[in-house]
Design an enzyme around this catalytic site. Structure first.
Site, PDB file in Angstrom:
ATOM      1  N   LYS A  33     -14.337   1.963  14.505  1.00 36.25           N
ATOM      2  CA  LYS A  33     -13.059   1.264  14.775  1.00 36.25           C
ATOM      3  C   LYS A  33     -12.667   1.387  16.243  1.00 36.25           C
ATOM      4  O   LYS A  33     -12.100   0.460  16.817  1.00 36.25           O
ATOM      5  CB  LYS A  33     -11.942   1.818  13.874  1.00 36.25           C
ATOM      6  CG  LYS A  33     -12.061   1.321  12.446  1.00 36.25           C
ATOM      7  CD  LYS A  33     -11.023   1.906  11.507  1.00 36.25           C
ATOM      8  CE  LYS A  33     -11.342   1.449  10.082  1.00 36.25           C
ATOM      9  NZ  LYS A  33     -10.539   2.108   9.057  1.00 36.25           N
ATOM     10  N   LYS A  53     -12.211  -2.285  17.779  1.00 34.18           N
ATOM     11  CA  LYS A  53     -10.841  -2.705  18.084  1.00 34.18           C
ATOM     12  C   LYS A  53     -10.517  -2.506  19.566  1.00 34.18           C
ATOM     13  O   LYS A  53      -9.384  -2.705  19.985  1.00 34.18           O
ATOM     14  CB  LYS A  53      -9.858  -1.924  17.214  1.00 34.18           C
ATOM     15  CG  LYS A  53     -10.011  -2.261  15.722  1.00 34.18           C
ATOM     16  CD  LYS A  53      -9.153  -1.406  14.833  1.00 34.18           C
ATOM     17  CE  LYS A  53      -9.514  -1.588  13.362  1.00 34.18           C
ATOM     18  NZ  LYS A  53      -8.557  -2.390  12.602  1.00 34.18           N
ATOM     19  N   ASN A 113       0.845  -1.199   0.000  1.00 31.21           N
ATOM     20  CA  ASN A 113       0.000   0.000   0.000  1.00 31.21           C
ATOM     21  C   ASN A 113       0.882   1.252   0.000  1.00 31.21           C
ATOM     22  O   ASN A 113       2.105   1.162   0.024  1.00 31.21           O
ATOM     23  CB  ASN A 113      -0.972  -0.015   1.187  1.00 31.21           C
ATOM     24  CG  ASN A 113      -0.245  -0.039   2.509  1.00 31.21           C
ATOM     25  OD1 ASN A 113       0.419   0.904   2.889  1.00 31.21           O
ATOM     26  ND2 ASN A 113      -0.358  -1.169   3.224  1.00 31.21           N
ATOM     27  N   PRO A 161      -4.586 -11.237  10.171  1.00 34.85           N
ATOM     28  CA  PRO A 161      -5.267 -10.887  11.431  1.00 34.85           C
ATOM     29  C   PRO A 161      -5.269  -9.375  11.628  1.00 34.85           C
ATOM     30  O   PRO A 161      -4.377  -8.684  11.126  1.00 34.85           O
ATOM     31  CB  PRO A 161      -4.406 -11.573  12.496  1.00 34.85           C
ATOM     32  CG  PRO A 161      -3.109 -11.876  11.848  1.00 34.85           C
ATOM     33  CD  PRO A 161      -3.342 -11.974  10.373  1.00 34.85           C
TER      34      PRO A 161
HETATM   35  N1  CTP Z   1      -4.728  -2.589  11.674  1.00 37.20           N
HETATM   36  C1  CTP Z   1      -4.150  -3.706  12.234  1.00 37.20           C
HETATM   37  N2  CTP Z   1      -4.162  -4.888  11.557  1.00 37.20           N
HETATM   38  C2  CTP Z   1      -4.737  -4.971  10.344  1.00 37.20           C
HETATM   39  C3  CTP Z   1      -5.324  -3.827   9.759  1.00 37.20           C
HETATM   40  C4  CTP Z   1      -5.296  -2.659  10.457  1.00 37.20           C
HETATM   41  O1  CTP Z   1      -3.624  -3.629  13.351  1.00 37.20           O
HETATM   42  N3  CTP Z   1      -4.722  -6.134   9.697  1.00 37.20           N
HETATM   43  C5  CTP Z   1      -4.707  -1.331  12.456  1.00 37.20           C
HETATM   44  C6  CTP Z   1      -3.972  -0.199  11.756  1.00 37.20           C
HETATM   45  O2  CTP Z   1      -2.626  -0.170  12.143  1.00 37.20           O
HETATM   46  C7  CTP Z   1      -4.739   1.018  12.233  1.00 37.20           C
HETATM   47  C8  CTP Z   1      -6.134   0.508  12.455  1.00 37.20           C
HETATM   48  O3  CTP Z   1      -6.049  -0.905  12.573  1.00 37.20           O
HETATM   49  O4  CTP Z   1      -4.233   1.485  13.465  1.00 37.20           O
HETATM   50  C9  CTP Z   1      -7.114   0.847  11.350  1.00 37.20           C
HETATM   51  O5  CTP Z   1      -6.561   0.469  10.113  1.00 37.20           O
HETATM   52  P1  CTP Z   1      -7.336   0.801   8.759  1.00 37.20           P
HETATM   53  O6  CTP Z   1      -6.505   0.315   7.609  1.00 37.20           O
HETATM   54  O7  CTP Z   1      -7.798   2.220   8.746  1.00 37.20           O
HETATM   55  O8  CTP Z   1      -8.644  -0.048   8.911  1.00 37.20           O
HETATM   56  P2  CTP Z   1      -8.956  -1.570   8.799  1.00 37.20           P
HETATM   57  O9  CTP Z   1      -9.054  -2.163  10.157  1.00 37.20           O
HETATM   58  O10 CTP Z   1      -8.022  -2.238   7.836  1.00 37.20           O
HETATM   59  O11 CTP Z   1     -10.428  -1.514   8.217  1.00 37.20           O
HETATM   60  P3  CTP Z   1     -10.923  -1.016   6.767  1.00 37.20           P
HETATM   61  O12 CTP Z   1      -9.898  -1.508   5.766  1.00 37.20           O
HETATM   62  O13 CTP Z   1     -12.237  -1.664   6.611  1.00 37.20           O
HETATM   63  O14 CTP Z   1     -11.014   0.482   6.818  1.00 37.20           O
END
Ligand code: CTP
Length: 436
Positions: free
Chosen positions: A359, A363, A228, A325
């Protein structure tokens, strides 16, 4: 659902970044390098910010710029020679060392750093540094190969670890020696900001903070990956700012061109699995975990051991992806009570606050730093950011600014939360309100 943004909280006054410099006794030590002339601008800015500035120069520094410049800027004698009877009678290097609230060594050449690390004290700058109990901030400036040399790195690490020195910079760019890369003296404004932070309360002293930053690369085969656009700049800025405020910082950094700050324990990783492993080790005794990393949500189900040849696939390639995860959610589910304090980031392109609020609850974290990564000047790759802090009490928009400043605003909130932990409630966050 219409989401409205609350204005800045009234209980927190906007900070004057130069405030801690007012009335402070600061010794600026100048070593000899092409950047020595830039110390004049730094001294002028410190003086303007209300500090009492004394200047000490090495003999080599005086070959690049004269003491007269600094005497005119500070209206005070300049300390140039340990063995000058008049200077010793007037000020005395021990007196200068004793009354300093802060010593700033700018530029700190490779030679000066080596001499400081060896505990030498045979010129005005090193003698004051060794004799003082004040915090010391060094701003390295040198040729890129000198900066990258393992001996310079080891010397600087020694200054940070053994003597608790603070470091600002160096910057990256075109150097006087015609090389391009790290080695440029930090801008005087950045040194000033760092000086103010060193002088201000070390409000994270004794705290262990783990910061994850950058993207993850999920291998398809030995040459291709799913990744990304995260640059790691926000997380690295957070790690540097936390270290400057006295925290012991572990930075877990995904593939990123941004070098980890000096003085931070850096652990570089590539995939989400490696990040998960490093995080598992680092969080054991952490007070705070800040998940800035853009962890890949999916990885290829299988990593091909050999490069996949185009000819084998024909006109279509399909990759089966499996979910990684959610590392932040795992930490949130596992922790007992509110330790460690968990801070997540939410990179969004639509419905920023609604998604961030979801979130926060899903989380089980204490704070979400939300940003609209499609907004110009915010999010990935750029040096500025525009974020909103979302917690159970609502949302607070942080003014757009350099990532280093935004990092301090996020840490201001983390410091406040550590001092007064939020309630144990796992109820969803209150809807953010706009202040009329
Ligand atoms: N995060 C994580 N593990 C993942 C994905 C995300 O720990 N596999 C953490 C990121 O480091 C961040 C938070 O979760 O602090 C939110 O990440 P984000 O990419 O905005 O969201 P996602 O949880 O991936 O959800 P979505 O893609 O649906 O927005």
């Amino acid at each position: 659902m219409a989401i409205v943004i609350e204005g800045p909280r009234t209980d927190r006054k906007p900070r004057d970044p130069a405030e801690p410099l007012r009335g402070a006794n600061i010794v600026v030590g100048i070593a000899g390098g092409i950047a020595s002339y830039k110390a004049a601008e730094l001294v002028r800015m410190l003086d303007k910010a209300g500090a009492t500035v004394d200047v000490a120069m090495t003999p080599r520094a005086q070959k690049f710029i004269g003491p007269m410049t600094f005497q005119a800027l500070t209206r005070r004698p300049v300390f140039t020679d340990l063995f000058n009877l008049t200077e010793e009678a007037n000020i005395g290097h021990i007196q200068l060392a004793d009354r300093a609230d802060l010593i700033v060594i700018a530029p700190a050449t490779a030679n000066a750093i080596a001499r400081l690390a060896a505990g030498l004290a045979d010129d005005a700058v090193t003698a004051i540094a060794l004799a003082s109990r004040a915090p010391i901030l060094v701003a390295p400036s040198m040729n890129v190969n000198m900066w990258n040399h393992p001996l310079t790195r080891a010397n600087l690490q020694r200054l940070v670890e053994v003597a608790r020195y603070h470091v600002v910079g160096p910057g990256d760019g075109f150097l006087a020696c015609r090389w391009t890369g790290p080695g440029r003296l930090a801008e005087p404004a950045d040194i000033l900001e760092a000086a103010a932070h060193v002088l201000s309360r070390q409000d994270l002293a004794g705290k262990k903070i783990v910061v994850t930053a950058g993207p993850t690369y999920e291998a398809i085969d030995p040459v291709r990956f799913v990744g990304n656009r995260s640059s790691g700049k926000m997380g690295v800025a957070l790690a540097a700012a936390a270290q400057r405020r006295g925290a012991s910082v572990t930075l877990i950094l995904g593939p990123s061109g941004v070098p980890p700050p000096v003085g931070v324990t850096a652990n570089t990783v590539e995939s989400a699995a490696q990040l998960q492993w490093a995080l598992g080790n680092a969080v054991k005794d952490a007070d705070v975990v800040v998940m800035t990393a853009a962890v890949g949500d999916y990885r290829p189900a299988k990593e091909a051991k050999e490069k996949i040849k185009r000819g084998e696939l024909g006109s279509k390639m399909q990759i089966d992806l499996v979910a990684n995860p959610d590392l932040l959610a795992e930490l949130g589910a596992k922790r007992k009570g509110k330790t460690p304090l968990l801070v997540g980031f939410a990179a969004e392109t639509t419905d920023v606050l609604e998604n961030a609020t979801k979130k926060l609850a899903s989380k089980n974290c204490d704070l979400i730093v939300a940003n609209d990564v499609s907004e110009p000047g915010a999010g990935f790759a750029v040096d500025t950011n525009h974020v909103t802090l979302v917690d159970v009490a609502g949302a607070e928009e942080i003014p757009a600014g350099p990532k280093s400043e935004v990092a301090h605003r996020i840490l201001d909130r983390i410091t406040a939360m550590l001092a007064a932990p939020p309630p144990m409630s796992t109820k969803p966050a209150k809807k953010p309100r706009r202040k009329s």
